[in-house]
Every structure is written in C-alpha cells, then in structure tokens.
Enzyme design. Sequence first.
Site, PDB file in Angstrom:
ATOM      1  N   LYS A   5       0.985  -1.290  -0.209  1.00 53.00           N
ATOM      2  CA  LYS A   5       0.125   0.006   0.029  1.00 53.00           C
ATOM      3  C   LYS A   5       0.845   1.264   0.077  1.00 53.00           C
ATOM      4  O   LYS A   5       1.937   1.342   0.908  1.00 53.00           O
ATOM      5  CB  LYS A   5      -0.875  -0.081   1.211  1.00 53.00           C
ATOM      6  CG  LYS A   5      -2.027   0.944   1.458  1.00 53.00           C
ATOM      7  CD  LYS A   5      -2.944   1.109   2.348  1.00 53.00           C
ATOM      8  CE  LYS A   5      -3.848   1.998   2.426  1.00 53.00           C
ATOM      9  NZ  LYS A   5      -4.931   1.919   3.494  1.00 53.00           N
TER      10      LYS A   5
ATOM     11  N   SER B 217      -9.933   2.114   2.409  1.00 55.93           N
ATOM     12  CA  SER B 217      -9.032   2.798   1.590  1.00 55.93           C
ATOM     13  C   SER B 217      -7.935   2.055   1.054  1.00 55.93           C
ATOM     14  O   SER B 217      -7.385   2.401  -0.009  1.00 55.93           O
ATOM     15  CB  SER B 217      -8.272   3.873   2.605  1.00 55.93           C
ATOM     16  OG  SER B 217      -7.572   3.236   3.573  1.00 55.93           O
TER      17      SER B 217
ATOM     18  N   SER C  86     -10.488  -0.036   6.621  1.00 51.41           N
ATOM     19  CA  SER C  86      -9.748  -0.292   5.498  1.00 51.41           C
ATOM     20  C   SER C  86      -9.211  -1.297   4.874  1.00 51.41           C
ATOM     21  O   SER C  86      -8.743  -1.484   3.770  1.00 51.41           O
ATOM     22  CB  SER C  86      -8.913   1.078   5.440  1.00 51.41           C
ATOM     23  OG  SER C  86      -9.558   2.299   5.140  1.00 51.41           O
TER      24      SER C  86
HETATM   25  N1  GLN Z   1     -13.735   4.682   6.043  1.00 50.78           N
HETATM   26  C1  GLN Z   1     -12.896   5.323   7.014  1.00 50.78           C
HETATM   27  C2  GLN Z   1     -12.637   6.563   6.835  1.00 50.78           C
HETATM   28  O1  GLN Z   1     -12.880   7.120   5.882  1.00 50.78           O
HETATM   29  C3  GLN Z   1     -11.780   4.415   7.330  1.00 50.78           C
HETATM   30  C4  GLN Z   1     -10.662   4.472   6.715  1.00 50.78           C
HETATM   31  C5  GLN Z   1      -9.429   3.746   7.160  1.00 50.78           C
HETATM   32  O2  GLN Z   1      -9.663   2.473   7.686  1.00 50.78           O
HETATM   33  N2  GLN Z   1      -8.276   4.004   6.904  1.00 50.78           N
HETATM   34  O3  GLN Z   1     -12.087   7.326   7.689  1.00 50.78           O
END
Ligand code: GLN
Length: 493
Positions: free
Chosen positions: A76, A151, A175
């Site tokens: 990532k 994400s 995410s």
């Molecule tokens: N969807 C959540 C957010 O937008 C979690 C994102 C994540 O776990 N990085 O913050």
Amino acid sequence: MITHGLKALAQALAGKRISSVELTQLYLDRIDRLNPVINAFITVDAGKSLAQARAADALLAAGKGGLLTGIPLAQKDIFCAKGWRTTCGSKMLGNFISPYDATVIAKFDAAGAVNLGKTNMDEFAMGSSNETSFFGPVKNPWDITRVPGGSSGGSAAAVAALLAPAATGTDTGGSIRQPAALCNLTGLKPTYGVVSRYGMIAFASSLDQAGPMARSAEDCALLLNTMAGFDERDSTSLDRPTEDYSAQLNATAGDKPLAGLKIGLPKEFFGADERTGCSPDVMQLVEAALAEYRKLGAETVEISLPNMKRSVAAYYVIAPAEASSNLSRFDGVRYGYRAAEYSDLNDMYSKSRAQGFGAEVKRRILIGAYVLSHGYYDAYYLQAQRIRRLIANDFVAAFKACDVIMGPTSPSTAFKLGEKAADPVQMYLSDIYTIAVNLAGLPGMSIPCGMASGLPAGLQLIGDYFGEAKLLNVAHRYQQVTGWHLQHADGLA
Ligand code: GLN
C-alpha cells in the site's frame, strides 16, 4: 502459477520450478496489461522489483531462503519505501521519494520478499471506495463499474485481479476488512500495537494499524509472522513474545474442529430493527456461514454491544481530530507539494495546502480543527473519547460470554463508482460494522462467505486482544471446508 497461494509459490521457488525473477516478471506483465483498466498500482518500478528478485534468487540458490524469499508482494502506498515514490494517494506527496523504509517494508525486505509496486488508496487513507485518490479511482475486478472498497482498495483489487499474490493494507476504521469483503479476500487488522507504525504515513495515530490482505487465512498468517513484532521506533508498539501464527492454524482438528468455540452474535447486528442496515442478501450469506460454523462444532450465543450505534459518530470526531494534527506537517517547506506562486510564507502554506489536498482530506482537517478548538473540545472531542471507552467496555463484557464475535463486514456488496461519492454520510456508513473494532483496538478479520448476484460478501470475525492466532485458526477451519475464498474474478482473463 499465479492463481496459487503463498505456500505453493514458496514451494515452487524452493523446488526451482520457477525463479523469483520469472515469477516477478509474470506479475509485472500482468500489471502492464491490466493496470490500465484496474488502476490498482500508483507506482511500478520493474527495475527495482527485478533487482530484488535477483537477490532473492541468489539467496534461494545458496539455500538461505525463508518462506517469503522471492515472493512478490504489493505494498500500500502509505508505507515509506526507500527510493520509491510514496504518495499516500495525495497530490501533496506526488513527488515524494522516501529516503527511508517503514518497518513493515524493512521486515519484508529482510525476509527476501520482492516489492512489486505501490498500490492505490484513498487520499491519506480517508475513504471507503478509493474514489478520493488523487491518482483516480480503482475498479473492482469483479465488476469494473463498481468500487473495490477503501481505503486499501488498490491492494484489494491487485490481489483480486491476480496482479499480486498478496498485499499489505492499513485499517483505521475498516480499510483492510471492507475492501477485502468487496473483493473476495481474506484481510486481517491486528490488535493495535502488534504491527509497527513506523514509516506508515499517519492518518489517525490511535487507530491506524497495518495488516495483511491475501487469498486465505493461511497466507495472512504467513505475512503476519513477518509484519508483527516490537519496534522501538514506534512508541505505541507492544513488546510481547513473538507468535508463530502459521503454526497455530491447525491448533484444532478432527471432525468438529471448533467444538467448544463460542461465537457471539451482537443483537445490534442481527436484531430485527437494526438488521435493516444490512442488505438482506449479505445477511443471508452471513447466516449461511454461521450454519457452517455450527457444523464445525461451534456454538452461537447472543451478545450485546449497546454502544455500537455510537461508533460512527465517535470515530468521525476522533479520527479527523487526529488527522488535523497529523496533516499539519504537510506545509510545502521541507518535502511534498509547494504552490508555484505565493506572496509570503503564510500564503505559501495556505496555497500549498489548498492545492495539495483533496476535498475529503480538507473536510476532515476542518472537522478535526473544529472539534479540538477551545469551546468545542469538551462537547465533541472529550465526549467522543468517553464513548470510545464505553465501546471498549462493551467488548470486554462481551468476551466474557464468547470467544469470537461474528457479523457482516460491510452492509452491502460493492457499490457503483460514484454512487456514494457525493454523500459523505452514506460513505461513512459503509464502515458501520468495522469502526468499533478500531476504537477498541481489537483484532478483526474479513473472510469471503459467498456471492450475491455475482459479487462477493465478507464475514467479519472480531477477536479479543491478541486473538490473532485464534481468529486465523477459526477462519482457516472455515476455509478448509468451503471454497468461497478460492473463487476469483475471471472476467479479466
Ligand atoms: N472509511 C473510513 C474513513 O474514511 C476508514 C478508513 C480507514 O480505515 N483508513 O476514515
């Protein structure tokens, strides 16, 4: 070859049926062909990857290889990797070449793994659909008109499209688990503090945790063995004895390998009123998975997580508060994007930040600065921290009555690109089942549990603190008797 799991790849490498250079080239060719459609990778550098593969081949030839030596992995783009462009999905870091390695990257390097490239992600990991990336949305390999989740959507799509055998992700509110669910992968978010955050670009430091995304629990265990461990460079890293997660996969065996296991089903997930939040087709697949678990000997008990319903609200105070502080370092002075024209220092800061950050990141910074400001701190930030404690206490009470908690990972299968992009609250609700786990710092997994209209659905497994080995064992037993995790998107050829 590329449809096999990590163990089979390791055996093929050890048995000299393929070299790491050949294997890496196979993936690079596939990336060349399919990344223009999927957009899973932001940066690919064949020269760097193949140099690592050659070094791995030399180790293997000398009989010095470990299980991951020569295996290509997608990383990532939130992990700093020395000499690699590391963007975190943002224009702000579009030109940033990292001068150092994140601990996770260094550990994979030391294990002889090959970095196949940096995967696309929501900008600074803020999002649930990968649509906030400066580098454009990622397409779900199961249906390219749909999102892969976020994400860690680039990592999920890369593995689902067989552009990489496995990948890393990070999970602040879901995410790893949500994109795993939407792309038919197995993903694990460890207990907070198990994997070092050093060199992992910070979003919300008290919630961020890295973990593996792969095709099976077996592969996740193998990756976690390398990722986990104390790191003195991360003050929140936990100093505890190392575990061999692979060795514990078959901790239980026999006809009813899960006999005695108590699975807690939160009435807030399954109750008649609340279940409206989850689409009926996903709930049906979750119920079918639970039936499978009962066949394996497990027993299900009803539990309650009464403060669960407050988790999204608390998260969207705490995470932006931490983000607004973490992102203050991006000022255009030492590294990252700097506006081309400005009048003075303050103007340079504000123009660089206005031009370098996307809309969702700005929204979070504004909310964060607001909830931390004098006069609102008590009403929002402190209140959210109190709710966080209540949520953690709910889990402590629940784990007195059960060993693992199960439910859906995501309320729906993959949604259409653009479907929720204009409505932040709808987007935030994608993580309704996952966020509480981060607030409590617990480990959570998502495993494939079936298909609804051709799209994958995920079953979420939540463990008690340091319950990674147990979660992996419970997931592995299910994957030994079902084949959902082996299905892959074949529309791409
Ligand atoms: N969807 C959540 C957010 O937008 C979690 C994102 C994540 O776990 N990085 O913050």
